[in-house]
Enzyme design. Structure first.
Site, PDB file in Angstrom:
ATOM      1  N   TRP A 127      15.118   7.203  26.399  1.00 33.39           N
ATOM      2  CA  TRP A 127      13.699   7.094  26.756  1.00 33.39           C
ATOM      3  C   TRP A 127      13.186   5.734  26.245  1.00 33.39           C
ATOM      4  CZ3 TRP A 127       9.178   8.907  23.457  1.00 33.39           C
ATOM      5  CH2 TRP A 127       7.986   8.913  24.194  1.00 33.39           C
ATOM      6  N   ASP A 208      15.689  15.028  19.272  1.00 35.59           N
ATOM      7  CA  ASP A 208      14.427  14.945  20.012  1.00 35.59           C
ATOM      8  C   ASP A 208      14.486  16.011  21.094  1.00 35.59           C
ATOM      9  OD1 ASP A 208      12.200  14.353  21.475  1.00 35.59           O
ATOM     10  OD2 ASP A 208      12.810  12.320  22.052  1.00 35.59           O
ATOM     11  N   ALA A 210      12.178  17.565  23.756  1.00 27.59           N
ATOM     12  CA  ALA A 210      10.873  17.410  24.406  1.00 27.59           C
ATOM     13  C   ALA A 210      10.769  18.241  25.682  1.00 27.59           C
ATOM     14  CB  ALA A 210      10.624  15.941  24.727  1.00 27.59           C
ATOM     15  N   LYS A 243       5.397  19.147  27.793  1.00 32.06           N
ATOM     16  CA  LYS A 243       5.933  19.582  29.083  1.00 32.06           C
ATOM     17  C   LYS A 243       5.982  21.103  29.180  1.00 32.06           C
ATOM     18  CE  LYS A 243       7.007  15.265  28.649  1.00 32.06           C
ATOM     19  NZ  LYS A 243       6.877  14.053  29.367  1.00 32.06           N
TER      20      LYS A 243
HETATM   21  C1  LMR Z   1       8.281  10.304  30.510  1.00 30.88           C
HETATM   22  O1  LMR Z   1       9.391  10.048  30.023  1.00 30.88           O
HETATM   23  O2  LMR Z   1       7.968  10.003  31.677  1.00 30.88           O
HETATM   24  C2  LMR Z   1       7.277  11.038  29.691  1.00 30.88           C
HETATM   25  O3  LMR Z   1       7.818  11.386  28.467  1.00 30.88           O
HETATM   26  C3  LMR Z   1       5.983  10.327  29.596  1.00 30.88           C
HETATM   27  C4  LMR Z   1       6.042   9.160  28.663  1.00 30.88           C
HETATM   28  O4  LMR Z   1       5.236   9.141  27.729  1.00 30.88           O
HETATM   29  O5  LMR Z   1       6.852   8.258  28.849  1.00 30.88           O
END
Ligand code: LMR
Length: 394
Positions: A127, A208, A210, A243
């Site tokens: 991410w 993590d 999420a 989420k």
């Molecule tokens: C994403 O990966 O699109 C979400 O977790 C929103 C973000 O904050 O990046």
């Protein structure tokens, strides 16, 4: 004095929100930011959350401070949701945090206080907000290989080989489930092998999680984390309710510490809360209070689990339909991996230039690395979308 500043580069994911919103073309497709969407493209407030909010409004008689760790009932409920009913709670501590990002930062601050400048290993890719959050706390970031774009699968042997070169005391950030951005996940045998390497090298797992409930279900999605918790002496976790409770803008998450014993857990928790005090003092209450009420009330919890399961199954159906449309339109099995991935995302393996063409020529929005949000796939327009993707391939 601000004349010396250069503009900050836009966040690659969040920038898509504005671009998509301002695009006047009808039939535009939003596969960008990771928010769940229903068949009408809406991101609804979940039924149980709405009901909890009503009750909260009717019964809350004060808004005085709760303390640095936020809502203790929320923390207890989240600990159980994450670690399961059989976990040894005596050495686990949790602090409510402002969303998953807030939880990541709190854990990162704890690591920085434990070993200043420590290295945290991130999957390649990961991410995009992981590296800045870790660096903001003062940690060093390194990467372990994770994704093979050609096959859409995990480069597991290379991942393990790299982790075997890590130094004792390094932290390894693992996506608990629903890997973001790839959708390619570890199976339980692989989690067990990761645990072996963590133990062998003296590495700290930093999970993590999420998207719990978006992959294979609430418990299966936490199975890797729970396996680690049963084998390693120490573990840190950042979890998000954005989420699975759809409380995105309310900022609800939890930072958790599993230490060798209760006394060490208390000390680590005190350091993490001291970091919270300096960052934002106390977390916002509303969303966490609603989540706590949902988790504590049997009826609300059942309704939440039912709705979450509907969302998960819808994403699975969309995956299969999209993979089939891509097979039809490309006359190849190149994108079949989309059906076997789990979670909200898959990475299609397109170039930035192809992604850009999709946006400008077809009003199809995805992150520049070709990550798609599966929940945004148009149920009635799969072949059109697949055709557009195939058209930019050459
Ligand atoms: C994403 O990966 O699109 C979400 O977790 C929103 C973000 O904050 O990046």
């Amino acid at each position: 004095m601000f004349e010396t500043l250069q503009p900050a580069p836009a966040d690659k994911i969040l920038a898509l929100i504005g671009l998509y919103r301002n695009d006047p073309r009808p039939g535009k497709v939003d596969l960008g930011v990771g928010v769940y969407k229903d068949i009408d493209g809406k991101t609804p407030v979940m039924r149980a959350v709405r009901e909890a909010e009503k009750q909260l409004l009717a019964t809350q008689d004060t808004k005085t401070y709760l303390g640095l760790a936020g809502d203790t009932g929320f923390n207890a409920a989240m600990t159980k949701l994450t670690f399961g009913d059989k976990a040894d709670l005596s050495r686990i501590r949790a602090a409510q945090a402002p969303g998953g990002s807030g939880a990541l930062r709190l854990v990162a601050e704890l690591l920085q206080r434990t070993r200043p400048g420590a290295t945290v290993w991130l999957s390649d890719p990961t991410w995009p907000n992981h590296p800045p959050v870790m660096r903001a706390a003062g940690l060093e970031v390194r990467n372990y290989p994770y994704f093979d774009a050609a096959s859409g699968s995990v480069r597991f042997d290379e991942m393990l080989a790299t982790l075997r070169t890590a130094n004792s005391g390094d932290a390894v950030l693992l996506h608990g489930c629903c890997h973001n951005p790839t959708g390619a996940n570890l199976d339980l045998d692989q989690w067990a092998k990761v645990a072996d390497v963590l133990l062998e090298r003296g590495l700290l797992p930093f999970v993590d999680i999420a998207y719990q409930g978006f992959g294979e279900g609430l418990d299966v999605d936490a199975a890797g984390l729970r396996l680690l918790a049963g084998r390693v002496p120490e573990l840190v976790v950042a979890s998000s309710c954005s989420k699975n409770f759809a409380v995105y803008r309310d900022r609800v998450g939890a930072a958790m510490i599993m230490a060798k014993d209760g006394a060490q857990a208390d000390v680590a928790m005190s350091q993490m809360l001291a970091a919270a005090r300096a960052l934002y003092s106390m977390p916002p209450d509303h969303g966490a209070a609603a989540v706590r009420m949902v988790l504590e009330d049997a009826g609300l919890r059942k309704d939440w689990e039912t709705e979450l399961e509907e969302m998960r199954l819808r994403m699975l159906r969309l995956r299969v339909a999209f993979a089939e449309a891509l097979r039809r339109q490309s006359n190849s099995d190149r994108f079949d991996f989309v059906a076997s991935h789990r979670g909200m995302f898959s990475r299609l393996g397109l170039t930035e230039a192809q992604v850009e063409r999709l946006r400008t020529e077809h009003a199809v929005y995805m992150v520049g690395d070709s990550r798609i949000n599966v929940a945004g796939l148009p149920e009635d327009g799969m072949d059109d979308l697949a055709k557009a993707i195939v058209s930019v391939l050459d």
